[in-house]
Each structure stands twice: as structure tokens, then as C-alpha cells.
Scaffold this motif. Structure first.
Motif, PDB file in Angstrom:
ATOM      1  N   GLY A 130       8.594  -2.089  17.126  1.00  0.00           N
ATOM      2  CA  GLY A 130       7.976  -1.952  18.353  1.00  0.00           C
ATOM      3  C   GLY A 130       7.861  -0.391  18.422  1.00  0.00           C
ATOM      4  N   THR A 131       8.249   0.715  17.565  1.00  0.00           N
ATOM      5  CA  THR A 131       8.260   1.952  17.833  1.00  0.00           C
ATOM      6  C   THR A 131       7.034   2.722  17.057  1.00  0.00           C
ATOM      7  N   SER A 132       6.626   1.938  16.395  1.00  0.00           N
ATOM      8  CA  SER A 132       5.682   2.495  15.450  1.00  0.00           C
ATOM      9  C   SER A 132       4.314   1.465  15.149  1.00  0.00           C
ATOM     10  N   ALA A 133       3.317   1.994  14.643  1.00  0.00           N
ATOM     11  CA  ALA A 133       2.302   0.947  14.177  1.00  0.00           C
ATOM     12  C   ALA A 133       2.668  -0.198  13.209  1.00  0.00           C
ATOM     13  N   PRO A 134       2.360  -1.214  13.463  1.00  0.00           N
ATOM     14  CA  PRO A 134       2.742  -2.546  12.581  1.00  0.00           C
ATOM     15  C   PRO A 134       2.570  -2.247  11.151  1.00  0.00           C
ATOM     16  N   LEU A 135       1.378  -1.476  10.712  1.00  0.00           N
ATOM     17  CA  LEU A 135       1.113  -1.308   9.372  1.00  0.00           C
ATOM     18  C   LEU A 135       0.944  -0.040   9.076  1.00  0.00           C
ATOM     19  N   GLN A 136       1.299   0.363   7.859  1.00  0.00           N
ATOM     20  CA  GLN A 136       0.849   1.634   7.309  1.00  0.00           C
ATOM     21  C   GLN A 136      -0.555   1.569   6.782  1.00  0.00           C
ATOM     22  N   ILE A 137      -1.430   2.801   6.860  1.00  0.00           N
ATOM     23  CA  ILE A 137      -2.617   2.548   6.184  1.00  0.00           C
ATOM     24  C   ILE A 137      -2.782   2.303   4.873  1.00  0.00           C
ATOM     25  N   MET A 138      -1.763   2.700   3.944  1.00  0.00           N
ATOM     26  CA  MET A 138      -1.702   2.395   2.467  1.00  0.00           C
ATOM     27  C   MET A 138      -0.318   2.202   2.241  1.00  0.00           C
ATOM     28  N   TYR A 139      -0.062   1.688   0.912  1.00  0.00           N
ATOM     29  CA  TYR A 139       1.154   1.193   0.330  1.00  0.00           C
ATOM     30  C   TYR A 139       1.120   1.593  -1.254  1.00  0.00           C
ATOM     31  N   GLY A 140       2.159   1.611  -1.648  1.00  0.00           N
ATOM     32  CA  GLY A 140       2.316   1.792  -3.214  1.00  0.00           C
ATOM     33  C   GLY A 140       1.978   0.340  -3.894  1.00  0.00           C
ATOM     34  N   ILE A 141       1.555   0.403  -5.130  1.00  0.00           N
ATOM     35  CA  ILE A 141       1.285  -0.911  -5.681  1.00  0.00           C
ATOM     36  C   ILE A 141       2.261  -1.898  -5.985  1.00  0.00           C
ATOM     37  N   ASP A 142       3.624  -1.494  -5.483  1.00  0.00           N
ATOM     38  CA  ASP A 142       4.822  -2.269  -5.633  1.00  0.00           C
ATOM     39  C   ASP A 142       5.054  -2.883  -4.210  1.00  0.00           C
ATOM     40  N   GLY A 143       4.171  -2.350  -2.991  1.00  0.00           N
ATOM     41  CA  GLY A 143       4.513  -2.624  -1.863  1.00  0.00           C
ATOM     42  C   GLY A 143       5.543  -1.254  -0.808  1.00  0.00           C
ATOM     43  N   ARG A 144       5.964  -0.378  -2.145  1.00  0.00           N
ATOM     44  CA  ARG A 144       6.615   0.741  -1.052  1.00  0.00           C
ATOM     45  C   ARG A 144       5.920   1.423  -0.194  1.00  0.00           C
TER      46      ARG A 144
END
Length: 596
Positions: A303-317
Motif C-alpha cells: 500500500g505504500t507504493s505503486a503495485p507494479l514496477q514499469i519493468m522487471y528483469g528477465i527472471d522477474g527480479r
């Protein structure tokens, strides 16, 4: 001479760089290599898209490392793909004969020896006789790690602290400092084979005899002929991730600072990819990406930040810390060279619309999403209803401060609208009263504050300035506005006047809308294809067809596009960019449909 060399006979001469467009691409759904039209591999990361480079002469001709393989006499070259495959052929035409280098990464029914990561270069003399020369000069970890090289029979092993590679060859090799080289001559019908493998642990160096190379060539050709290789090549098979581009820091402007690392999964780009994959009937690849989302991109619940990042590593990091590699000079001197991407921490509200639209299309055209996936969608839509009116960095990842971008509002509307459609079609539980209220509020806000009476157009952001932005081309494509609405047709005219140059589209004018970066940029190829599609929907079929045909002339010799095109027609930015090719597919599909 290949990229990565200094012209002989001119002491102190500047290293030569091939233009970005003068490259073909091979891959094995884990990584890729760029092969120049001169036969040099000057970009290769092993064992994955985002691993440190082994060959990076495209970013530093002296320190980056390369795998040169070419005729050792003057030659003209041509490059093409073996029909319907990702096997790349570079032909050398000399006075005494014709030869070719066949480059590929073996695939057998989609499977690879996952620890070996083999790259095969097969040299064939097809007419007369030709002398060839090769020089294999790896520079591990972006040229920062030293390595040793030892020769055991016909196998050369390059060993660094983190990675070891074995080069096997059917011609004699010799060590030259940290590199390996060979000179050999082939007559008509003769073949030489080079294979570069990752070795270590259970994977030992293994000869690549001519017969084995022939077999692996056959199985790789057979695999790619079951797919459209260009549409699939940027997929990371182990997780289903789709990278935005397989390169880093290729400049958007030669000598400029707009150099970024694109070897990650942008939620927006990948969501557009799902649309294109479904259009082409590739439901298996679309499902693999949906599984990646389910495993790695579930909404955070703090609840403190946006639920998604705009990008992720190819392994999901999620940690994609941005660093500058000061020891590399950059492509044609375009520094800095960056790895990682600080934009991962930006707020870009448009990604929620792109993502939920792709889930909606998958649910409609492929197979119904699960109850757990629907719960995630609901969590995202509830968050969008609460936060859609925040300023953000926007689709173009500007670094000049947050604004109330129209495109971000538009895609928030898309997120809610598509979720409502899914709920209604399948009778899924949802807070429809709240969702409809938020959707309608966003619509009215865009119509009131995104429209400029003075420009008679929808503009880049609220708060004045009346700056135009090619991102608004998505308004009719997302079905927000009718493509023949007078307000939209007026906007299309304004965009054509201000941002279009010979069918090529600038995304915005950085002098009118400062983005926090120095320098200019080229036209943005995805916007050019959006423009074609918008013209189709507006009924301007002849103009759309002409614009599309003109765009095709800017592709490289293999039909590939980088991110941007310079004012002289050169490819600029990371190459090839998935986003651009997916927009091409969509534009072609809709133009073809309109033409009957």
C-alpha cells in the motif's frame, strides 16, 4: 576489416564502427548475437540477454571484444536470412570466388543444451576459392575481467573468473596474446566450422565436427520454420519474459547521452507483444508471458507504493540499479554506456492499461484467465481508481519531473474499461459501480482538460503549454474516441503538421516540452506505425498505405528496425526493438484489412 579493428597502415586511426542498421540478429531464446555485414559478431551476452557482454565492440571498438570472420581479400558482402528461419547468412563476393558464413545458435524443437549455449559459425566456399581470416577476442564482463587462453589440440579455452568459453574449429588455431586467430583457404564445396560454447561444471569442451554442425543446422532451420522468428526471437524461454531489445546504450543521437539499457521486460512493451502474438495465432507464447506475469508481477500489497514496477528483469527480479561503464567509449563515441535502468523506479500509470488490455485480449482470444489472476486484476483496477489522477513520468520516461500526461490518463481509462468488459462477459465479481464512476470521471477529465481550444487538438499534458505528443495517436486505437470524431480528426491534422516528417513521426518536441535530457532525438518508429493505423481508422487509406510503404524503406536490409530513425534515415537507439516490430504487425494487419 571487421568492427573492433584499427585500419592497418594508418597509425593512431580511429576505430571503425559499423552503423547500427548494418547488423543481423541470431538467437536461441536465451540470448542473441549481432552479426555485422562485415562478418563480425560485435555484440553477444552469455548466457542470457542481460548477462555481461562477451563481445561488445559495438560499444567500444578497441576494448569491447569481437569475433571477426571474413574473407581476407577485398570483398563485397550481402546478408540475408535462410528462408523463414533465424539462420543468418553473410556472403562474400571476391575476385576469385564466392563464400558465405552461416551463423546460428542451435535449437532442437525449441530445446537447447541449456548450459552449453552454443554459437555456430559455418564457413562455406560456394564458387572458386577464397582465403578467410578469423580473430576471436572475447572481453569478459563488459571488458572488465581478464582471462586466460589455452590451446588443447583444436580447442581453445578462454577462462575468466565467472565464465569460460571453448572455441572448437575444423581449421588450425593459434594463440595471439589474449585472442585466438586462424588463416585458412577454402575451395569450392569446402567447409570450415567454428563453435563457441559456454563450458564449466558438467559441460566440457566438445568438438563440433562438420557432420554435427550440419545436423544442428537442420534442426535449427526446422524449428524456426514453425515460427515467425522475428516475432519470437526476443522471448526468454526459461521464464516467458519478452525483452524490449537485446542491446544496451546504442545511442538515440550519435554523441548524445540518450543511451539506455533495454534488456529487460517492460510491462508496456510486453503487453503490446501479447496483442501481436495473439493476432498471429501464437497463443503458446502469449500464455508463457501470462505465466511470467502470474509468477513475477503480482501486485504488491504494502500500500505504500505503486503495485507494479514499469519493468522487471528477465527472471522477474526488481533490482535494476543503473550504472555507467566509464571505461567504454560508447558506439561511435556516444557515452555514457549504461547497464541497469533507473527508470524502473518511475511512476508510469499507463502500464496498467497496457497490461489489463493484454489480459483482456488473452482472456477473449486464447483462454479464460484463472480466478487468482482475476483477483490480481481487481486489485490493480481498485488501485487505478484510487490513483489515476497523480502526475507521473509518462510513457516516454522523461527525467524532467512528473506531469499530468494525457496518455497516462487514457491508459488508466483503458485499464478500468477492459476490466469492466471482462467482468460483464464472464459474470465475474467486481465493484462495478465504483469502476464505472472512475472510468467516466477519467473520460470527462480528458475531454475537458486534455483538449486545447487554441490548438484544436488533444495535447501532451494538462496545465497549459499546448504541447503535442504522438502518444495520443493511441486514443482511437484504444477505442476511447471514434476515429472519425471531429475533435480527433482535428488532432490528427495538428499532429501531421507538427510532428510528422515524410511519414516519420517525432514523439514530441523536446524544445517545447523539456524532458530533462540534453540533445535531440530521431523520429520514433513505433509512433510512425501508430500514425499509419490511426490514418487507416480515420478512413485515410491511401495516405496510410503511402506512409506504411515509406516506413518499409527505412528498415535495414533484413527488415529490422531500431527504436528511432535519424534525419538522414539512419537507425538509432537499441536494436532491434520489439515494440517497433509489434506496432508494424498491428499496422499491417489493420491496413491489409482496410484494403480487403
Amino acid at each position: 576489416m571487421g568492427s573492433g579493428a584499427i585500419d592497418q597502415g594508418v597509425p593512431g586511426a580511429a576505430p571503425r564502427y559499423l552503423p547500427i542498421a548494418e547488423h543481423g540478429l541470431i538467437g536461441d531464446l536465451r540470448s542473441v548475437a549481432l552479426v555485422g555485414t562485415d562478418g563480425t559478431i560485435d555484440w553477444y551476452c552469455c548466457p542470457a540477454f542481460d548477462a555481461p557482454s562477451v563481445f561488445a565492440a559495438i560499444l567500444d571498438a578497441e576494448r569491447g571484444g569481437s569475433f571477426e570472420l571474413a574473407a581476407s581479400v577485398p570483398a563485397k558482402t550481402k546478408q540475408f536470412y535462410f528462408p523463414d528461419t533465424n539462420v543468418l547468412i553473410t556472403r562474400f563476393f571476391t575476385e576469385d570466388g564466392v563464400g558465405e558464413v552461416q551463423d546460428f545458435m542451435p535449437l532442437n524443437g525449441g530445446k537447447v543444451e541449456t548450459e552449453r549455449h552454443r554459437l555456430i559459425r559455418r564457413v562455406v566456399c560456394v564458387r572458386g576459392s577464397i582465403p578467410f581470416r578469423t580473430r576471436v577476442a572475447p572481453r569478459f564482463d563488459y571488458g572488465t575481467r581478464p582471462h586466460t587462453v589455452r590451446l588443447v589440440g583444436e580447442v581453445a579455452v578462454f577462462a575468466s573468473e565467472e565464465l569460460s568459453l571453448a572455441l572448437t574449429a575444423t581449421v588450425p588455431l593459434e594463440i595471439d596474446g589474449p585472442d585466438v586467430q586462424a588463416d585458412f583457404k577454402l575451395s569450392e564445396g569446402e567447409t570450415a566450422v567454428f563453435a563457441l560454447d559456454q563450458v564449466g561444471g558438467d559441460v566440457q569442451p566438445r568438438r563440433c565436427a562438420k557432420l554435427e554442425a550440419e545436423e544442428q543446422f537442420g534442426t535449427t532451420v526446422a524449428y524456426w520454420r514453425r515460427w515467425l522468428s522475428a516475432s519470437k526471437l526476443l522471448t526468454y524461454a526459461p521464464t516467458g519474459a519478452i525483452v524490449a531489445a537485446p542491446t544496451t546504450s546504442l545511442p538515440e543521437q550519435l554523441g548524445g547521452e540518450r543511451n539506455w539499457d533495454y534488456r529487460y521486460v517492460w510491462v508496456r512493451d510486453a503487453a503490446f507483444a501479447v496483442y501481436a502474438l495473439l493476432r498471429l495465432g501464437f497463443t503458446e507464447e502469449a500464455e508463457a508471458f501470462m505465466n511470467f506475469l502470474t509468477r513475477h508481477v503480482s501486485p504488491s500489497a504494502d500500500g505504500t507504493s505503486a503495485p507494479l514496477q514499469i519493468m522487471y528483469g528477465i527472471d522477474g527480479r526488481t533490482d535494476l540499479t543503473e550504472l555507467e561503464l566509464d571505461h567504454l567509449e560508447g558506439h561511435q563515441g556516444s557515452a555514457p554506456v549504461r547497464i541497469g535502468n533507473a527508470a524502473a523506479d518511475q511512476l508510469q500509470l499507463d502500464i496498467y492499461g497496457a497490461l489489463i488490455d493484454s489480459i483482456y485480449l488473452y482472456d477473449k482470444w486464447a483462454k479464460p484467465i484463472s480466478s487468482a489472476q482475476w483477483d490480481d486484476v481487481c486489485a490493480l483496477v481498485d488501485w487505478v481508481c484510487e490513483h489515476w489522477d497523480q502526475p507521473d513520468e509518462g510513457i516516454w520516461e522523461t527525467r524532467g519531473g512528473r506531469k499530468n500526461f494525457l496518455y497516462s490518463r487514457l491508459m488508466c481509462w483503458v485499464a478500468i474499461e477492459r476490466a469492466i468488459r471482462m467482468a460483464n462477459r464472464r459474470g465475474l465479481p467486481a465493484d462495478l459501480l465504483r469502476w464505472r464512476e472512475s472510468r467516466d470521471t477519467i473520460y470527462r477529465r480528458i475531454m475537458k482538460r486534455g483538449w486545447s481550444e487554441t490548438r484544436q487538438a488533444f495535447v501532451q499534458h494538462e496545465d497549459g503549454d499546448d504541447v503535442l505528443d504522438a502518444a495520443v495517436l493511441m486514443m482511437p486505437l484504444t477505442k476511447f474516441i471514434a476515429p472519425t470524431d471531429p475533435k480527433w480528426l482535428s488532432t490528427l491534422d495538428a499532429l501531421t503538421h507538427d510532428l510528422v516528417s515524410d511519414s516519420l513521426v517525432y514523439r514530441y518536441d523536446p524544445t517545447a516540452s523539456p524532458d530533462g535530457l540534453r540533445g535531440d532525438e530521431g523520429t520514433f518508429s513505433i509512433c510512425s506505425f501508430w500514425y499509419v493505423e490511426a490514418m487507416v481508422h480515420a478512413g485515410h487509406i491511401d495516405e496510410a498505405r503511402l506512409a506504411f510503404e515509406k516506413m518499409l524503406t527505412y528498415a535495414n536490409h533484413l527488415g529490422l528496425y531500431a527504436e528511432e530513425i535519424s534525419h538522414t534515415g539512419e537507425q538509432q537507439g537499441n536494436f532491434p526493438q520489439a515494440f517497433t516490430h509489434l506496432a508494424l504487425i498491428s499496422a499491417a494487419f489493420n491496413l491489409d484489412k482496410a484494403l480487403g
